[in-house]
Design a protein around this motif. Sequence first.
Motif, PDB file in Angstrom:
ATOM      1  N   MET A   1       5.420  17.538  -5.756  1.00 56.14           N
ATOM      2  CA  MET A   1       5.461  17.982  -7.150  1.00 56.14           C
ATOM      3  C   MET A   1       4.930  16.450  -8.022  1.00 56.14           C
ATOM      4  SD  MET A   1       9.596  17.537  -7.967  1.00 56.14           S
ATOM      5  CE  MET A   1       9.583  17.471  -9.616  1.00 56.14           C
TER       6      MET A   1
ATOM      7  N   MET B   1      13.387  13.605  -1.490  1.00 57.37           N
ATOM      8  CA  MET B   1      12.087  14.210  -1.378  1.00 57.37           C
ATOM      9  C   MET B   1      11.092  13.161  -1.192  1.00 57.37           C
ATOM     10  SD  MET B   1      10.009  16.347  -4.708  1.00 57.37           S
ATOM     11  CE  MET B   1      10.747  17.637  -4.677  1.00 57.37           C
TER      12      MET B   1
ATOM     13  N   MET C   1      15.187  11.368  -6.989  1.00 56.85           N
ATOM     14  CA  MET C   1      15.108  12.446  -5.877  1.00 56.85           C
ATOM     15  C   MET C   1      14.634  11.704  -4.758  1.00 56.85           C
ATOM     16  SD  MET C   1      13.129  15.609  -7.898  1.00 56.85           S
ATOM     17  CE  MET C   1      12.326  14.874  -9.075  1.00 56.85           C
TER      18      MET C   1
ATOM     19  N   MET D   1      10.611  10.275  -3.853  1.00 58.72           N
ATOM     20  CA  MET D   1      10.757  10.388  -5.209  1.00 58.72           C
ATOM     21  C   MET D   1      12.032   9.587  -5.905  1.00 58.72           C
ATOM     22  SD  MET D   1       9.525  13.867  -7.061  1.00 58.72           S
ATOM     23  CE  MET D   1       8.914  13.274  -8.429  1.00 58.72           C
TER      24      MET D   1
HETATM   25 CU   LIG Z   1      10.881  15.757  -6.924  1.00 56.38          CU
END
Ligand SMILES: [Cu+2]
Length: 131
Positions: A102, A80, A77, A72
Amino acid sequence: MISIRILASAVALAGGAAFTAHVQAKSDDYRFELVGTPHLTARKDIVQVRLVSVADGKAVPDAVIFESKADMGPAGMDTMTAPVKVLPAKGGIYSFEVDPGMAGTWALHLAAKVQGDPDTVRGTVNADLVK
Ligand SMILES: [Cu+2]
Protein backbone atom coordinates in the motif's frame (compact mmCIF):
# COMPACT_ATOMS: atom_id res chain seq x y z
CA MET A 1 47.03 -1.72 49.29
CA ILE A 2 48.08 -4.41 46.84
CA SER A 3 44.60 -5.95 46.69
CA ILE A 4 43.06 -2.56 45.86
CA ARG A 5 45.51 -2.13 43.01
CA ILE A 6 44.66 -5.58 41.62
CA LEU A 7 40.95 -4.83 41.85
CA ALA A 8 41.42 -1.52 40.04
CA SER A 9 43.27 -3.13 37.13
CA ALA A 10 40.68 -5.91 36.93
CA VAL A 11 37.94 -3.27 36.61
CA ALA A 12 39.96 -1.43 33.95
CA LEU A 13 40.41 -4.66 31.99
CA ALA A 14 36.73 -5.52 32.18
CA GLY A 15 35.82 -2.01 31.05
CA GLY A 16 38.21 -2.22 28.13
CA ALA A 17 36.78 -5.55 26.99
CA ALA A 18 33.21 -4.24 27.13
CA PHE A 19 34.21 -1.16 25.14
CA THR A 20 35.86 -3.27 22.43
CA ALA A 21 32.80 -5.53 22.14
CA HIS A 22 30.56 -2.50 21.71
CA VAL A 23 32.77 -0.94 19.04
CA GLN A 24 32.84 -4.14 16.98
CA ALA A 25 29.09 -4.65 17.14
CA LYS A 26 27.94 -1.51 15.36
CA SER A 27 29.36 1.54 13.65
CA ASP A 28 28.11 5.07 14.24
CA ASP A 29 30.64 6.45 11.76
CA TYR A 30 28.24 6.34 8.82
CA ARG A 31 24.61 7.09 8.11
CA PHE A 32 22.19 6.32 5.29
CA GLU A 33 20.39 9.22 3.60
CA LEU A 34 17.48 9.18 1.17
CA VAL A 35 18.36 10.64 -2.24
CA GLY A 36 15.56 12.47 -4.05
CA THR A 37 12.01 11.14 -4.13
CA PRO A 38 11.23 7.46 -4.74
CA HIS A 39 9.78 6.93 -8.20
CA LEU A 40 7.76 4.19 -9.83
CA THR A 41 9.28 1.89 -12.43
CA ALA A 42 7.20 -1.01 -13.72
CA ARG A 43 4.78 -0.47 -10.78
CA LYS A 44 7.54 -0.82 -8.20
CA ASP A 45 9.12 1.95 -6.15
CA ILE A 46 12.79 2.68 -6.74
CA VAL A 47 14.33 4.07 -3.55
CA GLN A 48 17.76 5.67 -3.80
CA VAL A 49 20.08 6.00 -0.84
CA ARG A 50 23.52 7.38 -0.13
CA LEU A 51 25.90 6.20 2.61
CA VAL A 52 27.69 9.14 4.21
CA SER A 53 30.68 9.30 6.51
CA VAL A 54 29.57 11.31 9.56
CA ALA A 55 33.06 12.74 10.13
CA ASP A 56 33.50 14.51 6.78
CA GLY A 57 30.10 14.21 5.08
CA LYS A 58 31.62 12.33 2.15
CA ALA A 59 29.69 9.63 0.30
CA VAL A 60 30.98 6.06 0.59
CA PRO A 61 30.59 4.46 -2.85
CA ASP A 62 31.97 0.96 -2.27
CA ALA A 63 29.96 -0.44 0.65
CA VAL A 64 28.39 -3.87 0.42
CA ILE A 65 24.72 -3.84 1.38
CA PHE A 66 23.98 -7.27 2.80
CA GLU A 67 20.59 -6.69 4.38
CA SER A 68 17.55 -4.70 3.25
CA LYS A 69 14.08 -4.91 4.73
CA ALA A 70 11.03 -2.71 4.39
CA ASP A 71 8.15 -2.25 6.81
CA MET A 72 5.43 0.29 7.49
CA GLY A 73 6.60 1.05 11.03
CA PRO A 74 6.53 4.85 10.44
CA ALA A 75 2.79 4.54 9.68
CA GLY A 76 2.13 2.41 12.77
CA MET A 77 2.13 -0.87 10.84
CA ASP A 78 5.30 -2.65 12.00
CA THR A 79 4.10 -6.04 10.78
CA MET A 80 3.39 -4.93 7.22
CA THR A 81 6.47 -5.80 5.20
CA ALA A 82 7.34 -5.59 1.50
CA PRO A 83 9.77 -7.41 -0.78
CA VAL A 84 13.00 -5.48 -1.41
CA LYS A 85 15.40 -6.14 -4.25
CA VAL A 86 18.90 -4.64 -4.18
CA LEU A 87 19.79 -3.06 -7.54
CA PRO A 88 23.38 -2.47 -8.70
CA ALA A 89 25.01 0.54 -7.00
CA LYS A 90 26.11 3.37 -9.31
CA GLY A 91 28.23 6.42 -8.54
CA GLY A 92 27.75 6.15 -4.78
CA ILE A 93 23.97 5.72 -5.07
CA TYR A 94 22.48 2.50 -3.72
CA SER A 95 19.14 1.63 -5.28
CA PHE A 96 16.39 -0.63 -4.02
CA GLU A 97 13.25 -1.86 -5.69
CA VAL A 98 10.39 -2.05 -3.21
CA ASP A 99 7.01 -3.59 -3.97
CA PRO A 100 4.76 -2.09 -1.28
CA GLY A 101 1.34 -3.51 -0.47
CA MET A 102 0.00 0.00 0.00
CA ALA A 103 1.03 3.62 -0.43
CA GLY A 104 2.38 5.53 2.56
CA THR A 105 5.51 6.05 4.62
CA TRP A 106 7.78 3.03 4.70
CA ALA A 107 11.00 2.36 6.59
CA LEU A 108 13.90 0.79 4.71
CA HIS A 109 16.25 -0.94 7.17
CA LEU A 110 19.74 -1.46 5.80
CA ALA A 111 22.93 -3.16 6.94
CA ALA A 112 26.26 -2.72 5.18
CA LYS A 113 29.95 -3.39 5.34
CA VAL A 114 32.39 -0.63 4.43
CA GLN A 115 35.76 -1.61 2.94
CA GLY A 116 38.49 -1.69 5.57
CA ASP A 117 36.06 -1.26 8.48
CA PRO A 118 35.28 -4.36 10.58
CA ASP A 119 32.10 -2.83 12.00
CA THR A 120 28.63 -3.33 10.59
CA VAL A 121 26.77 -0.20 9.57
CA ARG A 122 23.05 -0.26 10.29
CA GLY A 123 20.58 2.43 9.45
CA THR A 124 17.00 3.21 8.47
CA VAL A 125 15.64 5.67 5.95
CA ASN A 126 11.98 6.58 5.73
CA ALA A 127 10.46 6.97 2.28
CA ASP A 128 6.99 7.90 1.04
CA LEU A 129 6.07 5.19 -1.43
CA VAL A 130 3.31 5.24 -4.00
CA LYS A 131 1.38 2.30 -5.30
CU1 LIG B 1 0.33 -0.48 5.70
